[in-house]
Design a protein around this motif. Structure first.
Motif, PDB file in Angstrom:
ATOM      1  N   SER A 108     -25.857  44.471 -82.016  1.00  0.00           N
ATOM      2  CA  SER A 108     -27.271  44.296 -82.387  1.00  0.00           C
ATOM      3  C   SER A 108     -27.812  45.529 -83.091  1.00  0.00           C
ATOM      4  O   SER A 108     -28.756  45.440 -83.885  1.00  0.00           O
ATOM      5  CB  SER A 108     -28.113  43.982 -81.144  1.00  0.00           C
ATOM      6  N   LYS A 109     -27.196  46.694 -82.849  1.00  0.00           N
ATOM      7  CA  LYS A 109     -27.603  47.919 -83.536  1.00  0.00           C
ATOM      8  C   LYS A 109     -27.241  47.877 -85.017  1.00  0.00           C
ATOM      9  O   LYS A 109     -27.784  48.644 -85.811  1.00  0.00           O
ATOM     10  CB  LYS A 109     -26.939  49.133 -82.891  1.00  0.00           C
ATOM     11  N   CYS A 110     -26.309  47.014 -85.366  1.00  0.00           N
ATOM     12  CA  CYS A 110     -25.796  46.953 -86.730  1.00  0.00           C
ATOM     13  C   CYS A 110     -26.403  45.816 -87.547  1.00  0.00           C
ATOM     14  O   CYS A 110     -26.234  45.767 -88.768  1.00  0.00           O
ATOM     15  CB  CYS A 110     -24.272  46.776 -86.707  1.00  0.00           C
ATOM     16  N   LYS A 111     -27.084  44.879 -86.860  1.00  0.00           N
ATOM     17  CA  LYS A 111     -27.507  43.644 -87.508  1.00  0.00           C
ATOM     18  C   LYS A 111     -28.542  43.842 -88.601  1.00  0.00           C
ATOM     19  O   LYS A 111     -28.724  42.978 -89.454  1.00  0.00           O
ATOM     20  CB  LYS A 111     -28.061  42.670 -86.468  1.00  0.00           C
ATOM     21  N   GLY A 112     -29.245  44.965 -88.580  1.00  0.00           N
ATOM     22  CA  GLY A 112     -30.228  45.203 -89.624  1.00  0.00           C
ATOM     23  C   GLY A 112     -29.602  45.335 -91.001  1.00  0.00           C
ATOM     24  O   GLY A 112     -30.259  45.104 -92.018  1.00  0.00           O
ATOM     25  N   CYS A 113     -28.319  45.704 -91.032  1.00  0.00           N
ATOM     26  CA  CYS A 113     -27.639  45.917 -92.311  1.00  0.00           C
ATOM     27  C   CYS A 113     -26.422  45.009 -92.505  1.00  0.00           C
ATOM     28  O   CYS A 113     -26.088  44.670 -93.633  1.00  0.00           O
ATOM     29  CB  CYS A 113     -27.188  47.372 -92.425  1.00  0.00           C
ATOM     30  N   HIS A 114     -25.746  44.654 -91.417  1.00  0.00           N
ATOM     31  CA  HIS A 114     -24.491  43.911 -91.528  1.00  0.00           C
ATOM     32  C   HIS A 114     -24.563  42.585 -90.791  1.00  0.00           C
ATOM     33  O   HIS A 114     -25.179  42.487 -89.732  1.00  0.00           O
ATOM     34  CB  HIS A 114     -23.331  44.728 -90.936  1.00  0.00           C
ATOM     35  N   GLN A 115     -23.881  41.578 -91.335  1.00  0.00           N
ATOM     36  CA  GLN A 115     -23.722  40.300 -90.669  1.00  0.00           C
ATOM     37  C   GLN A 115     -22.245  40.015 -90.458  1.00  0.00           C
ATOM     38  O   GLN A 115     -21.386  40.520 -91.189  1.00  0.00           O
ATOM     39  CB  GLN A 115     -24.336  39.166 -91.498  1.00  0.00           C
ATOM     40  N   VAL A 116     -21.946  39.215 -89.450  1.00  0.00           N
ATOM     41  CA  VAL A 116     -20.586  38.776 -89.186  1.00  0.00           C
ATOM     42  C   VAL A 116     -20.662  37.370 -88.606  1.00  0.00           C
ATOM     43  O   VAL A 116     -21.640  37.003 -87.962  1.00  0.00           O
ATOM     44  CB  VAL A 116     -19.865  39.746 -88.213  1.00  0.00           C
ATOM     45  N   GLY A 117     -19.649  36.561 -88.893  1.00  0.00           N
ATOM     46  CA  GLY A 117     -19.656  35.197 -88.391  1.00  0.00           C
ATOM     47  C   GLY A 117     -19.573  34.179 -89.512  1.00  0.00           C
ATOM     48  O   GLY A 117     -19.527  34.537 -90.694  1.00  0.00           O
ATOM     49  N   PRO A 118     -19.572  32.892 -89.160  1.00  0.00           N
ATOM     50  CA  PRO A 118     -19.368  31.831 -90.164  1.00  0.00           C
ATOM     51  C   PRO A 118     -20.375  31.836 -91.309  1.00  0.00           C
ATOM     52  O   PRO A 118     -20.028  31.475 -92.438  1.00  0.00           O
ATOM     53  CB  PRO A 118     -19.480  30.551 -89.335  1.00  0.00           C
ATOM     54  N   ASP A 119     -21.610  32.231 -91.044  1.00  0.00           N
ATOM     55  CA  ASP A 119     -22.651  32.193 -92.081  1.00  0.00           C
ATOM     56  C   ASP A 119     -22.987  33.577 -92.624  1.00  0.00           C
ATOM     57  O   ASP A 119     -24.025  33.761 -93.261  1.00  0.00           O
ATOM     58  CB  ASP A 119     -23.925  31.538 -91.523  1.00  0.00           C
ATOM     59  N   ALA A 120     -22.136  34.551 -92.373  1.00  0.00           N
ATOM     60  CA  ALA A 120     -22.437  35.930 -92.758  1.00  0.00           C
ATOM     61  C   ALA A 120     -22.485  36.092 -94.273  1.00  0.00           C
ATOM     62  O   ALA A 120     -21.681  35.526 -95.006  1.00  0.00           O
ATOM     63  CB  ALA A 120     -21.386  36.879 -92.174  1.00  0.00           C
ATOM     64  N   VAL A 121     -23.460  36.878 -94.727  1.00  0.00           N
ATOM     65  CA  VAL A 121     -23.607  37.217 -96.138  1.00  0.00           C
ATOM     66  C   VAL A 121     -23.818  38.722 -96.246  1.00  0.00           C
ATOM     67  O   VAL A 121     -24.107  39.400 -95.262  1.00  0.00           O
ATOM     68  CB  VAL A 121     -24.792  36.464 -96.786  1.00  0.00           C
ATOM     69  N   ASN A 122     -23.677  39.240 -97.450  1.00  0.00           N
ATOM     70  CA  ASN A 122     -23.971  40.645 -97.683  1.00  0.00           C
ATOM     71  C   ASN A 122     -25.469  40.880 -97.587  1.00  0.00           C
ATOM     72  O   ASN A 122     -26.263  40.090 -98.091  1.00  0.00           O
ATOM     73  CB  ASN A 122     -23.474  41.076 -99.061  1.00  0.00           C
ATOM     74  N   ARG A 123     -25.830  41.986 -96.957  1.00  0.00           N
ATOM     75  CA  ARG A 123     -27.240  42.379 -96.884  1.00  0.00           C
ATOM     76  C   ARG A 123     -27.330  43.803 -97.428  1.00  0.00           C
ATOM     77  O   ARG A 123     -26.806  44.108 -98.484  1.00  0.00           O
ATOM     78  CB  ARG A 123     -27.741  42.253 -95.451  1.00  0.00           C
ATOM     79  N   ILE A 124     -28.004  44.686 -96.698  1.00  0.00           N
ATOM     80  CA  ILE A 124     -28.014  46.093 -97.104  1.00  0.00           C
ATOM     81  C   ILE A 124     -26.584  46.629 -97.097  1.00  0.00           C
ATOM     82  O   ILE A 124     -26.182  47.414 -97.954  1.00  0.00           O
ATOM     83  CB  ILE A 124     -28.916  46.916 -96.169  1.00  0.00           C
ATOM     84  N   GLY A 125     -25.821  46.195 -96.119  1.00  0.00           N
ATOM     85  CA  GLY A 125     -24.401  46.503 -96.052  1.00  0.00           C
ATOM     86  C   GLY A 125     -23.582  45.241 -96.243  1.00  0.00           C
ATOM     87  O   GLY A 125     -24.101  44.128 -96.140  1.00  0.00           O
ATOM     88  N   PRO A 126     -22.286  45.370 -96.514  1.00  0.00           N
ATOM     89  CA  PRO A 126     -21.446  44.188 -96.724  1.00  0.00           C
ATOM     90  C   PRO A 126     -21.220  43.435 -95.418  1.00  0.00           C
ATOM     91  O   PRO A 126     -21.333  43.999 -94.329  1.00  0.00           O
ATOM     92  CB  PRO A 126     -20.130  44.787 -97.238  1.00  0.00           C
ATOM     93  N   HIS A 127     -20.891  42.149 -95.528  1.00  0.00           N
ATOM     94  CA  HIS A 127     -20.533  41.400 -94.319  1.00  0.00           C
ATOM     95  C   HIS A 127     -19.226  41.956 -93.761  1.00  0.00           C
ATOM     96  O   HIS A 127     -18.440  42.594 -94.480  1.00  0.00           O
ATOM     97  CB  HIS A 127     -20.422  39.899 -94.623  1.00  0.00           C
ATOM     98  N   LEU A 128     -18.992  41.712 -92.488  1.00  0.00           N
ATOM     99  CA  LEU A 128     -17.851  42.329 -91.812  1.00  0.00           C
ATOM    100  C   LEU A 128     -16.801  41.315 -91.380  1.00  0.00           C
ATOM    101  O   LEU A 128     -15.937  41.633 -90.555  1.00  0.00           O
ATOM    102  CB  LEU A 128     -18.342  43.139 -90.597  1.00  0.00           C
ATOM    103  N   ASN A 129     -16.830  40.120 -91.934  1.00  0.00           N
ATOM    104  CA  ASN A 129     -15.767  39.157 -91.657  1.00  0.00           C
ATOM    105  C   ASN A 129     -14.453  39.678 -92.239  1.00  0.00           C
ATOM    106  O   ASN A 129     -14.411  40.208 -93.351  1.00  0.00           O
ATOM    107  CB  ASN A 129     -16.081  37.798 -92.283  1.00  0.00           C
ATOM    108  N   GLY A 130     -13.378  39.534 -91.493  1.00  0.00           N
ATOM    109  CA  GLY A 130     -12.072  39.947 -91.994  1.00  0.00           C
ATOM    110  C   GLY A 130     -11.957  41.435 -92.245  1.00  0.00           C
ATOM    111  O   GLY A 130     -11.212  41.860 -93.127  1.00  0.00           O
ATOM    112  N   ILE A 131     -12.676  42.246 -91.459  1.00  0.00           N
ATOM    113  CA  ILE A 131     -12.729  43.677 -91.734  1.00  0.00           C
ATOM    114  C   ILE A 131     -11.373  44.358 -91.535  1.00  0.00           C
ATOM    115  O   ILE A 131     -11.007  45.258 -92.284  1.00  0.00           O
ATOM    116  CB  ILE A 131     -13.809  44.356 -90.857  1.00  0.00           C
TER     117      ILE A 131
END
Length: 234
Positions: free
Chosen positions: A36-59
């Motif tokens: 939750s500390k990271c959610k302001g910039c990063h998303q992860v999961g089936p609907d994740a998109v790039n935000r301030i930071g890139p999505h983290l799927n398949g990191i």
């Protein structure tokens, strides 16, 4: 459904790997809470998109700065060009202190000092890796490596005059006036950032072969002297 399958793969891998991994598992559920500390910039999961930071799927196993269309910072692009790949080791170091791995990163997060917190976040991110059962060394359930720079090393007072004497090799690539023409500037770098970066090369956390060779030749006192010199260079 997909997440449930991935979690089965995670725990199946841990079981096959045996006792070497069983004493240090990351908790993906706790990791989801810490994330939750990271959610302001990063998303992860089936609907994740790039935000301030890139999505983290398949990191895991992904080269740094490799998501097409995302506007990475120049330092992160250089990290990718230098060969940084997000593995358990590099991601653990980055989560602990982003500047230790990528000096000049625009990520404002100060890092996670608790190894268990980092292990839990990586276990959570691993749920959304392409094929977590095939990640080398059962990442990120393998034991983390501590990349803290010893406070005694950071406390060394460098001699800028000695640093100037040592700097000739550095200045064959890094421009004295702070110019940035394909080679990052190190003029006016904060001393601690300089030392942390050079220690990362010395320990081979940063993969650039030339910098690993250069840093490997230097003592802690010589690194401190160079840091003091470049910090005050006009």
């Amino acid at each position: 459904m997909i997440r449930g399958l991935h979690r089965l793969l995670v725990f199946a891998t841990m079981f096959v790997a045996g006792a070497a991994l069983s004493d240090v598992p990351g908790d993906p559920d706790r990791g989801a809470t810490i994330f939750s500390k990271c959610k302001g910039c990063h998303q992860v999961g089936p609907d994740a998109v790039n935000r301030i930071g890139p999505h983290l799927n398949g990191i895991f196993g992904r080269p740094a700065a490799s998501i097409a269309g995302f506007a990475y910072s120049k330092p992160m692009k250089r990290a990718g060009s230098d060969g940084v790949v997000w593995t358990h080791e590099t991601l653990d170091g980055f989560l602990e202190n982003p500047k230790a791995l990528v000096s000049g990163t625009r990520m404002s997060f100060r890092g996670l000092s608790d190894p268990q917190d980092r292990a839990d976040i990586m276990a959570y991110l691993r749920v959304y890796s392409d094929d977590p059962s095939n990640i080398p060394e059962a990442e990120p359930t393998a034991r983390a490596t501590d990349h803290n720079v010893d406070p005694a090393i950071l406390a060394i007072q460098g001699d800028p005059e000695y640093g100037e004497y040592l700097s000739s090799e550095c200045k064959t690539c890094h421009q004295r006036d702070g110019g940035d023409d394909g080679i990052p500037s190190i003029t006016l770098w904060p001393e601690e950032d300089f030392v942390v970066a050079m220690q990362a090369y010395k320990r081979k956390l940063r993969p650039h072969p030339v910098m690993q060779m250069m840093a490997g030749r230097l003592s802690d006192e010589e690194i401190a002297a160079l840091a003091a010199y470049f910090k005050t260079l006009e």
